[in-house]
Design a protein around this motif. Structure first.
Motif, PDB file in Angstrom:
ATOM      1  N   GLU A  48     -59.258 -17.533 -20.225  1.00  0.00           N
ATOM      2  CA  GLU A  48     -59.474 -16.773 -19.007  1.00  0.00           C
ATOM      3  C   GLU A  48     -60.534 -17.431 -18.127  1.00  0.00           C
ATOM      4  O   GLU A  48     -60.412 -17.448 -16.900  1.00  0.00           O
ATOM      5  N   GLY A  49     -61.540 -18.042 -18.756  1.00  0.00           N
ATOM      6  CA  GLY A  49     -62.583 -18.742 -18.021  1.00  0.00           C
ATOM      7  C   GLY A  49     -62.212 -20.170 -17.657  1.00  0.00           C
ATOM      8  O   GLY A  49     -63.026 -20.926 -17.153  1.00  0.00           O
ATOM      9  N   ARG A  50     -60.956 -20.523 -17.949  1.00  0.00           N
ATOM     10  CA  ARG A  50     -60.426 -21.871 -17.664  1.00  0.00           C
ATOM     11  C   ARG A  50     -61.222 -22.962 -18.375  1.00  0.00           C
ATOM     12  O   ARG A  50     -61.383 -24.060 -17.878  1.00  0.00           O
ATOM     13  N   ILE A  68     -49.605  -8.973 -26.168  1.00  0.00           N
ATOM     14  CA  ILE A  68     -50.060  -8.690 -24.800  1.00  0.00           C
ATOM     15  C   ILE A  68     -51.043  -9.747 -24.310  1.00  0.00           C
ATOM     16  O   ILE A  68     -50.897 -10.305 -23.218  1.00  0.00           O
ATOM     17  N   THR A  69     -52.045 -10.044 -25.124  1.00  0.00           N
ATOM     18  CA  THR A  69     -53.048 -11.030 -24.726  1.00  0.00           C
ATOM     19  C   THR A  69     -52.438 -12.424 -24.640  1.00  0.00           C
ATOM     20  O   THR A  69     -52.778 -13.205 -23.752  1.00  0.00           O
ATOM     21  N   SER A  70     -51.504 -12.740 -25.532  1.00  0.00           N
ATOM     22  CA  SER A  70     -50.868 -14.058 -25.470  1.00  0.00           C
ATOM     23  C   SER A  70     -50.038 -14.206 -24.197  1.00  0.00           C
ATOM     24  O   SER A  70     -49.956 -15.290 -23.630  1.00  0.00           O
ATOM     25  N   MET A  71     -49.456 -13.114 -23.722  1.00  0.00           N
ATOM     26  CA  MET A  71     -48.713 -13.155 -22.456  1.00  0.00           C
ATOM     27  C   MET A  71     -49.662 -13.502 -21.309  1.00  0.00           C
ATOM     28  O   MET A  71     -49.353 -14.353 -20.470  1.00  0.00           O
ATOM     29  N   ARG A  72     -50.827 -12.881 -21.294  1.00  0.00           N
ATOM     30  CA  ARG A  72     -51.825 -13.175 -20.260  1.00  0.00           C
ATOM     31  C   ARG A  72     -52.302 -14.625 -20.377  1.00  0.00           C
ATOM     32  O   ARG A  72     -52.456 -15.326 -19.371  1.00  0.00           O
ATOM     33  N   ALA A  73     -52.527 -15.085 -21.608  1.00  0.00           N
ATOM     34  CA  ALA A  73     -52.959 -16.467 -21.834  1.00  0.00           C
ATOM     35  C   ALA A  73     -51.881 -17.443 -21.374  1.00  0.00           C
ATOM     36  O   ALA A  73     -52.183 -18.466 -20.751  1.00  0.00           O
ATOM     37  N   ALA A  74     -50.618 -17.142 -21.665  1.00  0.00           N
ATOM     38  CA  ALA A  74     -49.516 -18.015 -21.273  1.00  0.00           C
ATOM     39  C   ALA A  74     -49.447 -18.157 -19.753  1.00  0.00           C
ATOM     40  O   ALA A  74     -49.221 -19.257 -19.240  1.00  0.00           O
ATOM     41  N   ARG A  75     -49.664 -17.064 -19.031  1.00  0.00           N
ATOM     42  CA  ARG A  75     -49.648 -17.125 -17.562  1.00  0.00           C
ATOM     43  C   ARG A  75     -50.726 -18.077 -17.045  1.00  0.00           C
ATOM     44  O   ARG A  75     -50.481 -18.891 -16.163  1.00  0.00           O
ATOM     45  N   ILE A  76     -51.925 -17.944 -17.598  1.00  0.00           N
ATOM     46  CA  ILE A  76     -53.042 -18.791 -17.163  1.00  0.00           C
ATOM     47  C   ILE A  76     -52.767 -20.250 -17.513  1.00  0.00           C
ATOM     48  O   ILE A  76     -52.942 -21.145 -16.674  1.00  0.00           O
ATOM     49  N   LEU A  77     -52.337 -20.507 -18.742  1.00  0.00           N
ATOM     50  CA  LEU A  77     -52.063 -21.881 -19.166  1.00  0.00           C
ATOM     51  C   LEU A  77     -50.953 -22.501 -18.326  1.00  0.00           C
ATOM     52  O   LEU A  77     -51.013 -23.676 -17.973  1.00  0.00           O
ATOM     53  N   ASP A  78     -49.941 -21.709 -17.993  1.00  0.00           N
ATOM     54  CA  ASP A  78     -48.865 -22.181 -17.128  1.00  0.00           C
ATOM     55  C   ASP A  78     -49.430 -22.561 -15.761  1.00  0.00           C
ATOM     56  O   ASP A  78     -49.104 -23.623 -15.218  1.00  0.00           O
ATOM     57  N   GLU A  79     -50.305 -21.737 -15.206  1.00  0.00           N
ATOM     58  CA  GLU A  79     -50.941 -22.043 -13.916  1.00  0.00           C
ATOM     59  C   GLU A  79     -51.771 -23.325 -13.991  1.00  0.00           C
ATOM     60  O   GLU A  79     -51.902 -24.040 -13.002  1.00  0.00           O
TER      61      GLU A  79
END
Length: 100
Positions: A48-50, A68-79
């Motif tokens: 989350e802190g990149r 749930i948290t892995s979904m959020r992590a996947a979005r960030i990593l994809d970005e």
């Protein structure tokens, strides 16, 4: 979303067939209490802190406790430009052996 989703029960097979890195995004304490074999720990707060330094040439397969948290992590990593796969179901649905 440009990333895939897989059932967590397929994680080891997908990781091995794609030379992927399995990333446990749970806390260090949860990771040390038992994690999927071959996984590395990169807690969600670091993602989350990149503050992520993982090779971009490998697929990353992320998982957490319930998905749930892995979904959020996947979005960030994809970005951030990583090739990422999210595990649906998380550790609650994983029925394989664990490493401590």
């Amino acid at each position: 979303m440009a990333f895939e989703h897989i059932n967590i029960r397929k994680i080891l097979g997908v990781a091995l067939s794609n030379n992927a890195i399995i990333v446990d995004v749970r806390s260090k304490e949860d990771f040390l209490n038992g994690h999927i074999p071959m996984a590395i720990n990169v807690p969600f707060d670091a993602i989350e802190g990149r503050r992520v330094r993982l090779p971009k040439g490998n697929m990353l397969i992320v998982y957490c406790e319930n998905g749930i948290t892995s979904m959020r992590a996947a979005r960030i990593l994809d970005e951030l430009g990583y090739e990422v796969v999210n595990c649906v179901g998380g550790m609650k649905n994983y029925n394989g052996s664990l490493t401590k």
